[in-house]
Design a protein around this motif. Structure first.
Motif, PDB file in Angstrom:
ATOM      1  N   MET A  22      25.437  40.495  36.337  1.00  0.00           N
ATOM      2  CA  MET A  22      25.953  39.765  37.496  1.00  0.00           C
ATOM      3  C   MET A  22      25.955  40.639  38.746  1.00  0.00           C
ATOM      4  N   THR A  23      26.273  41.910  38.592  1.00  0.00           N
ATOM      5  CA  THR A  23      26.352  42.784  39.762  1.00  0.00           C
ATOM      6  C   THR A  23      24.987  43.241  40.249  1.00  0.00           C
ATOM      7  N   ILE A  33      31.394  39.590  42.716  1.00  0.00           N
ATOM      8  CA  ILE A  33      30.653  40.828  42.420  1.00  0.00           C
ATOM      9  C   ILE A  33      31.587  42.024  42.532  1.00  0.00           C
ATOM     10  N   ARG A  34      32.437  42.030  43.553  1.00  0.00           N
ATOM     11  CA  ARG A  34      33.366  43.138  43.743  1.00  0.00           C
ATOM     12  C   ARG A  34      34.337  43.226  42.560  1.00  0.00           C
ATOM     13  N   ARG A  35      34.874  42.097  42.117  1.00  0.00           N
ATOM     14  CA  ARG A  35      35.795  42.114  40.975  1.00  0.00           C
ATOM     15  C   ARG A  35      35.082  42.525  39.694  1.00  0.00           C
ATOM     16  N   ALA A  36      33.821  42.110  39.540  1.00  0.00           N
ATOM     17  CA  ALA A  36      33.048  42.510  38.360  1.00  0.00           C
ATOM     18  C   ALA A  36      32.830  44.022  38.360  1.00  0.00           C
ATOM     19  N   ARG A  37      32.522  44.600  39.517  1.00  0.00           N
ATOM     20  CA  ARG A  37      32.345  46.052  39.605  1.00  0.00           C
ATOM     21  C   ARG A  37      33.644  46.789  39.300  1.00  0.00           C
ATOM     22  N   VAL A  38      34.771  46.214  39.730  1.00  0.00           N
ATOM     23  CA  VAL A  38      36.069  46.825  39.438  1.00  0.00           C
ATOM     24  C   VAL A  38      36.344  46.783  37.941  1.00  0.00           C
ATOM     25  N   LEU A  39      36.068  45.646  37.314  1.00  0.00           N
ATOM     26  CA  LEU A  39      36.271  45.547  35.864  1.00  0.00           C
ATOM     27  C   LEU A  39      35.406  46.561  35.119  1.00  0.00           C
ATOM     28  N   LEU A  40      34.158  46.711  35.532  1.00  0.00           N
ATOM     29  CA  LEU A  40      33.278  47.686  34.889  1.00  0.00           C
ATOM     30  C   LEU A  40      33.808  49.106  35.060  1.00  0.00           C
ATOM     31  N   ALA A  41      34.351  49.400  36.239  1.00  0.00           N
ATOM     32  CA  ALA A  41      34.878  50.742  36.493  1.00  0.00           C
ATOM     33  C   ALA A  41      36.165  51.001  35.714  1.00  0.00           C
ATOM     34  N   SER A  62      40.197  49.290  47.587  1.00  0.00           N
ATOM     35  CA  SER A  62      41.475  49.994  47.677  1.00  0.00           C
ATOM     36  C   SER A  62      42.116  50.087  46.299  1.00  0.00           C
ATOM     37  N   GLY A  63      43.108  50.933  46.193  1.00  0.00           N
ATOM     38  CA  GLY A  63      43.862  51.054  44.944  1.00  0.00           C
ATOM     39  C   GLY A  63      44.595  49.777  44.612  1.00  0.00           C
ATOM     40  N   GLU A  64      45.017  49.059  45.636  1.00  0.00           N
ATOM     41  CA  GLU A  64      45.713  47.785  45.428  1.00  0.00           C
ATOM     42  C   GLU A  64      44.778  46.761  44.795  1.00  0.00           C
ATOM     43  N   THR A  65      43.517  46.752  45.203  1.00  0.00           N
ATOM     44  CA  THR A  65      42.546  45.834  44.609  1.00  0.00           C
ATOM     45  C   THR A  65      42.356  46.151  43.132  1.00  0.00           C
ATOM     46  N   LEU A  66      42.300  47.435  42.802  1.00  0.00           N
ATOM     47  CA  LEU A  66      42.197  47.825  41.391  1.00  0.00           C
ATOM     48  C   LEU A  66      43.382  47.291  40.597  1.00  0.00           C
ATOM     49  N   ARG A  67      44.571  47.466  41.166  1.00  0.00           N
ATOM     50  CA  ARG A  67      45.787  47.020  40.485  1.00  0.00           C
ATOM     51  C   ARG A  67      45.791  45.505  40.292  1.00  0.00           C
ATOM     52  N   LEU A  68      45.403  44.768  41.324  1.00  0.00           N
ATOM     53  CA  LEU A  68      45.430  43.310  41.248  1.00  0.00           C
ATOM     54  C   LEU A  68      44.397  42.769  40.253  1.00  0.00           C
ATOM     55  N   VAL A  69      43.213  43.373  40.205  1.00  0.00           N
ATOM     56  CA  VAL A  69      42.195  42.910  39.258  1.00  0.00           C
ATOM     57  C   VAL A  69      42.639  43.210  37.833  1.00  0.00           C
ATOM     58  N   ALA A  70      43.218  44.392  37.607  1.00  0.00           N
ATOM     59  CA  ALA A  70      43.718  44.726  36.273  1.00  0.00           C
ATOM     60  C   ALA A  70      44.858  43.791  35.871  1.00  0.00           C
ATOM     61  N   LYS A  71      45.713  43.460  36.812  1.00  0.00           N
ATOM     62  CA  LYS A  71      46.824  42.546  36.542  1.00  0.00           C
ATOM     63  C   LYS A  71      46.297  41.149  36.195  1.00  0.00           C
ATOM     64  N   ARG A  72      45.319  40.678  36.950  1.00  0.00           N
ATOM     65  CA  ARG A  72      44.759  39.353  36.692  1.00  0.00           C
ATOM     66  C   ARG A  72      44.037  39.318  35.345  1.00  0.00           C
ATOM     67  N   GLY A  78      42.534  38.621  29.056  1.00  0.00           N
ATOM     68  CA  GLY A  78      41.258  39.304  28.862  1.00  0.00           C
ATOM     69  C   GLY A  78      40.044  38.423  29.095  1.00  0.00           C
ATOM     70  N   ASP A  79      40.232  37.288  29.765  1.00  0.00           N
ATOM     71  CA  ASP A  79      39.108  36.399  30.070  1.00  0.00           C
ATOM     72  C   ASP A  79      38.396  36.911  31.323  1.00  0.00           C
ATOM     73  N   VAL A  80      37.169  37.371  31.136  1.00  0.00           N
ATOM     74  CA  VAL A  80      36.410  37.974  32.239  1.00  0.00           C
ATOM     75  C   VAL A  80      36.090  36.940  33.304  1.00  0.00           C
ATOM     76  N   HIS A  81      35.676  35.743  32.890  1.00  0.00           N
ATOM     77  CA  HIS A  81      35.284  34.716  33.863  1.00  0.00           C
ATOM     78  C   HIS A  81      36.471  34.275  34.719  1.00  0.00           C
ATOM     79  N   ALA A  82      37.636  34.114  34.103  1.00  0.00           N
ATOM     80  CA  ALA A  82      38.819  33.716  34.864  1.00  0.00           C
ATOM     81  C   ALA A  82      39.265  34.830  35.802  1.00  0.00           C
ATOM     82  N   THR A  83      38.974  36.074  35.433  1.00  0.00           N
ATOM     83  CA  THR A  83      39.375  37.204  36.276  1.00  0.00           C
ATOM     84  C   THR A  83      38.517  37.301  37.528  1.00  0.00           C
ATOM     85  N   ILE A  84      37.210  37.098  37.395  1.00  0.00           N
ATOM     86  CA  ILE A  84      36.343  37.303  38.555  1.00  0.00           C
ATOM     87  C   ILE A  84      36.184  36.047  39.407  1.00  0.00           C
ATOM     88  N   ALA A  85      36.497  34.877  38.859  1.00  0.00           N
ATOM     89  CA  ALA A  85      36.336  33.628  39.613  1.00  0.00           C
ATOM     90  C   ALA A  85      37.538  33.398  40.530  1.00  0.00           C
TER      91      ALA A  85
END
Length: 156
Positions: A22-23, A33-41, A62-72, A78-85
């Motif tokens: 996807m990325t 794409i940004r959330r997918a890259r964060v999940l991969l990282a 930002s660090g806040e974006t990392l935190r929010l994606v991990a929280k979501r 653990g649903d990847v599609h729901a996290t990035i959509a």
């Protein structure tokens, strides 16, 4: 390193492959794409990951974006599609005061002859008359104009 300990992101091989695809290929929304890259990282199944500052600098968020994606990711189980959509809204924030019946009565009022002393209906004159009718809620002249414009009714 706090969000990795609290909410570790563990991806399967298939999920990781899909996120990489996807990325790198296809046309997708930039936020997805940004959330997918964060999940991969943040994926801990590939091995040890660096600190939050290092990951944020590498991904370009930002660090806040990392935190929010991990929280979501944790909230969706653990649903990847729901996290990035994007999140889908259930209902509009405020229901419209104009229903089909109110719209029909408003159009009928606009098509009727204007009151005595007036050559034609104006939006503000319609607003005043709508306020006098008891079964129609008070509507702003701009709302009345949008309803009439939507139905292609021109005030002449």
């Amino acid at each position: 390193m706090g969000s990795q300990k609290k909410r570790p992101v563990v991806l399967t091989g298939a999920e990781r492959e899909e996120l990489v695809r996807m990325t790198t290929t296809g046309v997708h929304p930039a936020s997805a794409i940004r959330r997918a890259r964060v999940l991969l990282a943040l994926d801990t199944s590939a091995g040890e990951i660096g600190s939050q500052d290092v990951i944020a600098a590498r991904v370009g968020v930002s660090g806040e974006t990392l935190r929010l994606v991990a929280k979501r990711f944790a909230e969706t189980g653990g649903d990847v599609h729901a996290t990035i959509a994007r999140k889908k809204r259930d209902l509009p924030p405020v229901p419209s005061p104009v229903t089909g019946e109110i719209e029909a009565r408003l159009i009928a009022l606009a098509c009727s002859p204007p009151p005595a002393g007036h050559a034609r209906w104006s939006l503000r004159l319609l607003e005043k008359h709508v306020a006098l009718v008891e079964d129609i809620p008070d509507l702003d002249h701009s709302t009345i104009g949008r309803v009439l414009k939507k139905r292609n009714c021109v005030l002449i």
